[in-house]
Write a protein that holds these residues in place. Structure first.
Motif, PDB file in Angstrom:
ATOM      1  N   LEU A 147      33.096  35.670  60.761  1.00 22.24           N
ATOM      2  CA  LEU A 147      34.237  36.576  60.619  1.00 22.24           C
ATOM      3  C   LEU A 147      35.494  35.811  60.223  1.00 22.24           C
ATOM      4  O   LEU A 147      36.189  36.177  59.261  1.00 22.24           O
ATOM      5  CB  LEU A 147      34.465  37.334  61.925  1.00 22.24           C
ATOM      6  CG  LEU A 147      35.777  38.131  62.016  1.00 22.24           C
ATOM      7  CD1 LEU A 147      35.830  39.229  60.954  1.00 22.24           C
ATOM      8  CD2 LEU A 147      35.959  38.711  63.416  1.00 22.24           C
TER       9      LEU A 147
ATOM     10  N   LEU B 277      29.752  43.776  61.086  1.00 27.44           N
ATOM     11  CA  LEU B 277      30.417  42.795  60.230  1.00 27.44           C
ATOM     12  C   LEU B 277      30.039  42.994  58.769  1.00 27.44           C
ATOM     13  O   LEU B 277      30.880  42.853  57.868  1.00 27.44           O
ATOM     14  CB  LEU B 277      30.060  41.377  60.684  1.00 27.44           C
ATOM     15  CG  LEU B 277      30.615  40.952  62.044  1.00 27.44           C
ATOM     16  CD1 LEU B 277      30.093  39.580  62.432  1.00 27.44           C
ATOM     17  CD2 LEU B 277      32.145  40.957  62.030  1.00 27.44           C
TER      18      LEU B 277
ATOM     19  N   VAL C  41      31.340  40.914  55.740  1.00 24.80           N
ATOM     20  CA  VAL C  41      31.105  39.598  56.337  1.00 24.80           C
ATOM     21  C   VAL C  41      29.608  39.312  56.367  1.00 24.80           C
ATOM     22  O   VAL C  41      28.841  40.027  57.009  1.00 24.80           O
ATOM     23  CB  VAL C  41      31.676  39.526  57.767  1.00 24.80           C
ATOM     24  CG1 VAL C  41      31.406  38.146  58.381  1.00 24.80           C
ATOM     25  CG2 VAL C  41      33.171  39.821  57.761  1.00 24.80           C
TER      26      VAL C  41
ATOM     27  N   CYS D 165      38.306  45.052  54.221  1.00 25.69           N
ATOM     28  CA  CYS D 165      37.193  45.702  54.925  1.00 25.69           C
ATOM     29  C   CYS D 165      36.885  47.074  54.326  1.00 25.69           C
ATOM     30  O   CYS D 165      35.711  47.425  54.153  1.00 25.69           O
ATOM     31  CB  CYS D 165      37.516  45.837  56.407  1.00 25.69           C
ATOM     32  SG  CYS D 165      37.538  44.263  57.302  1.00 25.69           S
TER      33      CYS D 165
ATOM     34  N   GLN E  79      38.249  42.377  66.424  1.00 21.51           N
ATOM     35  CA  GLN E  79      36.862  42.100  66.048  1.00 21.51           C
ATOM     36  C   GLN E  79      36.329  40.877  66.781  1.00 21.51           C
ATOM     37  O   GLN E  79      35.179  40.857  67.236  1.00 21.51           O
ATOM     38  CB  GLN E  79      36.752  41.900  64.529  1.00 21.51           C
ATOM     39  CG  GLN E  79      36.969  43.174  63.711  1.00 21.51           C
ATOM     40  CD  GLN E  79      37.083  42.879  62.230  1.00 21.51           C
ATOM     41  OE1 GLN E  79      38.073  42.289  61.778  1.00 21.51           O
ATOM     42  NE2 GLN E  79      36.091  43.284  61.473  1.00 21.51           N
TER      43      GLN E  79
ATOM     44  N   THR F  73      26.188  37.262  57.375  1.00 27.15           N
ATOM     45  CA  THR F  73      25.721  36.435  58.494  1.00 27.15           C
ATOM     46  C   THR F  73      24.299  35.954  58.237  1.00 27.15           C
ATOM     47  O   THR F  73      24.064  35.205  57.299  1.00 27.15           O
ATOM     48  CB  THR F  73      25.835  37.190  59.835  1.00 27.15           C
ATOM     49  OG1 THR F  73      25.181  38.468  59.712  1.00 27.15           O
ATOM     50  CG2 THR F  73      27.284  37.413  60.211  1.00 27.15           C
TER      51      THR F  73
END
Length: 678
Positions: free
Chosen positions: A313, A147, A152, A443, A127, A154
Motif C-alpha cells: 500500500l 487493495l 495496489v 483509487c 487503510q 500484492t
C-alpha cells in the motif's frame, strides 16, 4: 493482487508520449540531417556512432534521465503541449462531471504541494489501520482484494482478456506477481551489483515504514517480513524468458478445478471482493507461483502478511503523497535502479498521472489539435505496401512448406490495422474526480478501470479497443486480435515525415510497420493463427526449421557484451530482434518497389539505399546510463538501442551493398553465419 490489462502485446519500444506537430531537425526533403552523424567513424566499424554520433553528442544525459533518445525527445516536447491542454481544462473550472472538470481537478490536486505536504500519510492512514486490524488468515484474501480495488498489487496478478485458444471470448486469467522488483533474479542472484540493489531495497522498505509512522524497530521487522514473502514468491516464479512461452502460460480450467489445484487461496472471497458473480472457466498462466502464495498464506504468521500488505500500500501510494514519500521512492527506483540523479519536476509527474488515469480524455483533445488527416492517409498506403512486401518475403522462403505459406498469407491478409486514434472513445462518465485527496482519486480511477475490465468476463472481445492512447510514441502487435496499431504520436519525425522522401520514411516508419507485422510471425506470434487463437498451424517440420534459424539470432545476441561482464539475453529479446530483422527486410523491399514508380536520386551525398539505413538508425539515437542498461538487460524484451542498429544491420545484405562493407570491417559477418528468417 495486481489487476490490470496484462496482454502480451509486442510493442515497438518502451512507452513514451509525444505530439505530432513540427518536423524538427529536417534539413531537406531527403530527411537526412548531416549534423546527426559522426562521419569520422567508418560505417562498417560502428554504424550506430556513424549515423547517430552527432545527435548523441548534442543530447547528453541530464540529471533527470537514465536514458535519453529520440523517443524521450518527443515525449519531452509533447509534455509541454499536453500540459497546455490540461492546464486549459484546469483554468476553465468545468461543470461537475465534464471532461474539463475531471482533467483540471486531478491535475490541480497533483500540483498542490501545500496540501500534499500538509496531508502527509493521512490519505492512507485508515487503510494502514484496517490492515493492522487483521487477526486471522481468513482475512488476508479479503484485504488483498480491497487493495486491488484501489490499484495496489500484492501476491499475484489477475486480468480479463481473450481466451488464448478461443480469441473471441474474454475470460478471467491469473498470473504470477507479488514481487515489487519485477524479476526473480533481483531476489536470488548473488553478484555484487544485485546484492547492492537488494541492500538498498531493504533500506527503502524500512524508510517507507518510518515515514508512515512506525518506529525504527517496527520498520526493521516489517522489512524482514516483506523480504521473506517476496523472496519466497520469487523462488517459485518464472523468469522473463520462461514467460515468453505462450503454450506454457496456458492452463485453462474450471472454477472447481482452480479451488482443487490451488486450495491455499480463498477463491470465493477473492471473487466476491472483486464483485465477480460467477466464473465458469479461467486460465492460470503458471500454477506454481500461485500455489506458493497459498502455502505462504496458510503457514506464515498473520503479522508477516500485515507487513507485506502495508508495504505494498505505502509503495503504491508513495508517488501520490507528500514530498518525503516521493523522494524516498525516487531515491530507490530512480537513483539506485536507473541511475537518474534528480526527479522530474512536479508538472511533468502531474501530466503523466493525468495521462495515465484519463488517457483517452486527453487523447481526444490531442488528436483534435495535433493529428493531421493526411498522415493517416499516407500511413494506410505505407501499410498496404508493406503487406505486399511481406507477402513476397513469405513466398520466397525456401525453408517453409507451401501449406504453411498459404496459412501465413491468410494471416497477413487478416491483419486488423489501427492508425491514429480509436473510432470509439472510452466512456469515463462513471469515474468521479473529487477534491478530497490525490490518492483518493488514484483509487477511484483504479476501481473504475478494474470494474470496466471485470465487466467483460464471458463477453465477446472488442477488437476495436485500443491498448495505447493516441499520444503514445509507440506501436504494437497484439496476437489475440491479430492487429497492428500505430498511435498518432509516432507519426512524426524522425519516425514519419510528410516532407521527406520515401527513402527516409521507409527506413523509419516503414521499418516500424514491418516490425509489427513480423511480430505476427516471430517465435511467439507465429503460434497464433489468423483469428488470434493459440494453435499450431504450421506444417510438420516447419517449426523446427524456424527454431533452428532463430537460434542463430539467440546465439549472436548472447555474445554481445553490453557492459563489462554483462551480456545481452538473446532468448529474452528474440521476438523483438526477429521483428527488427523482418521489418528491415520488408521495408527495404517495399522501398525498392516504390522507387520503380518514383525513382530517387542522391541527396546530401547519400543514395536512397544509404538514406534508408541512416533513417532507421536515427530512430534509435540516444544515450543511456549503466544502471539502466542493467535493468533493461535483466527484464526488457527489447535489445538496447545501440544493438538494434549494430546487432541488426550485419544480418542484412542490402546494408553491406549500400555502404560497401567488406570482411575488413569489424561489423562484417560471413553470409553463412547471418540470420535468415523472413
Amino acid at each position: 493482487m495486481k489487476t490490470k490489462h496484462c496482454v502480451a502485446v509486442a510493442a515497438f519500444a518502451l512507452t513514451a508520449m509525444a505530439s505530432c506537430t513540427g518536423q524538427k531537425g529536417v534539413q531537406s526533403t531527403s530527411g537526412i540531417d548531416l549534423a546527426n552523424m559522426d562521419t569520422t567513424v567508418a560505417p562498417g566499424q560502428d554504424f550506430f556512432r556513424y549515423a547517430c554520433g552527432g545527435w548523441n553528442d548534442a543530447h547528453p544525459l541530464t540529471a533527470e534521465y537514465s536514458r535519453y533518445g529520440t523517443f524521450d525527445m518527443l515525449f519531452e516536447n509533447s509534455q509541454k503541449q499536453v500540459r497546455e491542454l490540461i492546464e486549459s481544462c484546469a483554468a476553465q473550472k468545468g461543470t461537475p462531471g465534464s471532461k474539463e472538470q475531471k482533467i483540471g481537478d486531478l491535475y490541480t490536486l497533483a500540483m498542490d504541494s501545500v496540501k500534499l505536504n500538509n496531508d502527509g500519510v493521512t490519505p492512507i492512514k485508515a487503510q494502514l489501520e484496517e490492515i493492522a486490524a487483521i487477526t486471522d488468515k481468513s482475512q488476508i484474501v479479503p484485504m488483498m482484494v480491497k487493495l486491488a480495488n484501489c490499484g495496489v498489487g500484492t501476491y499475484f496478478s489477475s486480468y480479463v482478456y481473450a481466451d488464448p485458444k478461443n480469441s473471441t471470448v474474454n475470460i478471467f486469467q491469473i498470473a504470477q506477481g507479488g514481487i515489487n522488483l519485477g524479476e526473480k533474479e533481483y531476489y536470488l542472484d548473488q553478484d555484487s551489483v544485485t546484492v547492492n540493489i537488494r541492500e538498498n531495497y531493504k533500506q527503502y522498505i524500512s524508510k517507507l515504514f518510518r515515514l508512515a509512522g512506525f518506529t525504527e524497530a517496527e520498520a526493521q521487522q516489517k522489512m524482514n517480513d516483506v523480504l521473506e514473502i517476496e523472496t519466497a514468491i520469487a523462488q517459485a516464479s518464472f523468469s522473463a524468458v520462461e514467460r515468453r512461452d505462450p503454450e506454457a502460460n496456458y492452463h485453462k480450467m474450471s472454477y472447481a478445478d482452480l479451488k482443487k489445484n490451488i486450495p491455499g487461496v480463498d477463491w470465493d472471497a477473492c471473487l466476491k471482493g472483486l464483485g465477480i458473480q460467477e466464473v465458469k472457466e479461467l486460465n492460470v498462466e503458471r500454477l506454481e507461483p500461485i500455489q506458493k502464495v497459498g502455502d505462504l498464506m496458510n503457514t506464515l504468521p498473520v503479522s508477516k502478511h500485515i507487513s507485506y500488505l502495508q508495504y505494498n500500500l505505502i509503495d503504491a501510494a508513495a508517488s501520490y503523497l507528500s514530498d518525503d514519500f516521493v523522494a524516498a521512492r525516487f531515491d530507490f527506483y530512480g537513483k539506485v535502479l536507473s541511475g537518474r540523479q534528480v526527479n522530474q519536476p512536479r508538472w511533468k509527474r502531474a501530466v503523466n498521472s493525468v495521462n495515465g488515469m484519463l488517457g483517452e480524455l486527453v487523447g481526444q483533445m490531442y488528436v483534435e489539435k495535433y493529428f493531421p488527416a493526411a498522415a493517416k492517409e499516407r500511413m494506410l498506403k505505407l501499410v498496404k505496401n508493406l503487406q505486399v512486401a511481406l507477402g513476397e518475403r513469405i513466398q520466397a522462403q525456401e525453408w517453409m512448406s507451401d501449406s504453411t505459406k498459404v496459412r501465413a498469407l491468410e494471416k497477413l491478409n487478416a491483419f486488423h490495422v489501427k492508425i491514429g486514434y480509436p473510432d470509439k472513445w472510452k466512456d469515463y462518465s462513471a469515474l468521479k474526480v473529487e477534491k478530497d485527496s490525490y490518492w483518493a482519486n488514484v483509487c477511484r480511477a483504479a476501481k473504475w478501470g478494474l470494474d470496466d475490465m471485470l465487466s467483460r468476463i464471458g463477453k465477446p472481445v472488442d477488437k476495436d479497443e485500443w491498448l495505447m492512447t493516441p499520444q503514445t510514441v509507440n506501436a504494437y502487435y497484439n496476437p489475440s486480435t491479430n492487429e497492428i496499431c500505430f498511435p498518432a504520436a509516432i507519426l512524426q519525425y524522425p519516425f514519419f515525415d510528410m516532407n521527406a522522401d520515401d527513402a527516409c520514411n521507409y527506413g523509419a516508419i516503414g521499418v516500424v510497420i514491418g516490425h509489427e507485422m513480423t511480430h505476427g510471425f516471430d517465435d511467439q506470434g507465429r503460434q497464433f493463427d489468423k483469428y488470434g487463437n493459440l494453435k499450431d498451424w504450421w506444417a510438420e517440420g516447419d517449426a523446427e526449421r524456424f527454431t533452428e534459424r532463430a537460434k542463430v539470432m539467440v546465439d549472436f545476441f548472447n555474445k554481445i557484451e553490453v557492459l563489462p561482464g554483462l551480456y545481452a539475453n538473446g532468448a529474452l529479446t528474440l521476438g523483438e530482434n526477429i521483428a527488427d530483422h523482418g521489418g528491415l527486410k520488408i521495408a527495404y523491399a517495399a522501398l525498392q518497389h516504390a522507387m520503380k514508380e518514383s525513382p530517387l536520386g542522391v541527396e546530401n551525398g547519400f543514395t536512397p539505399e544509404q538514406r534508408f539505413f541512416l533513417s532507421y538508425a536515427l530512430v534509435w539515437a540516444g544515450n543511456i546510463r549503466d544502471e539502466q542498461i542493467r535493468v533493461y538487460t535483466k527484464s526488457d524484451p527489447h535489445s538496447l538501442a545501440e544493438w538494434r542498429v549494430n546487432g541488426a544491420l550485419p544480418h542484412i545484405q542490402a546494408w553491406y551493398d549500400a555502404f560497401g562493407i567488406t570482411p575488413n570491417d569489424s561489423m562484417y559477418i560471413a553470409p553463412e553465419k547471418r540470420v535468415n528468417i523472413w
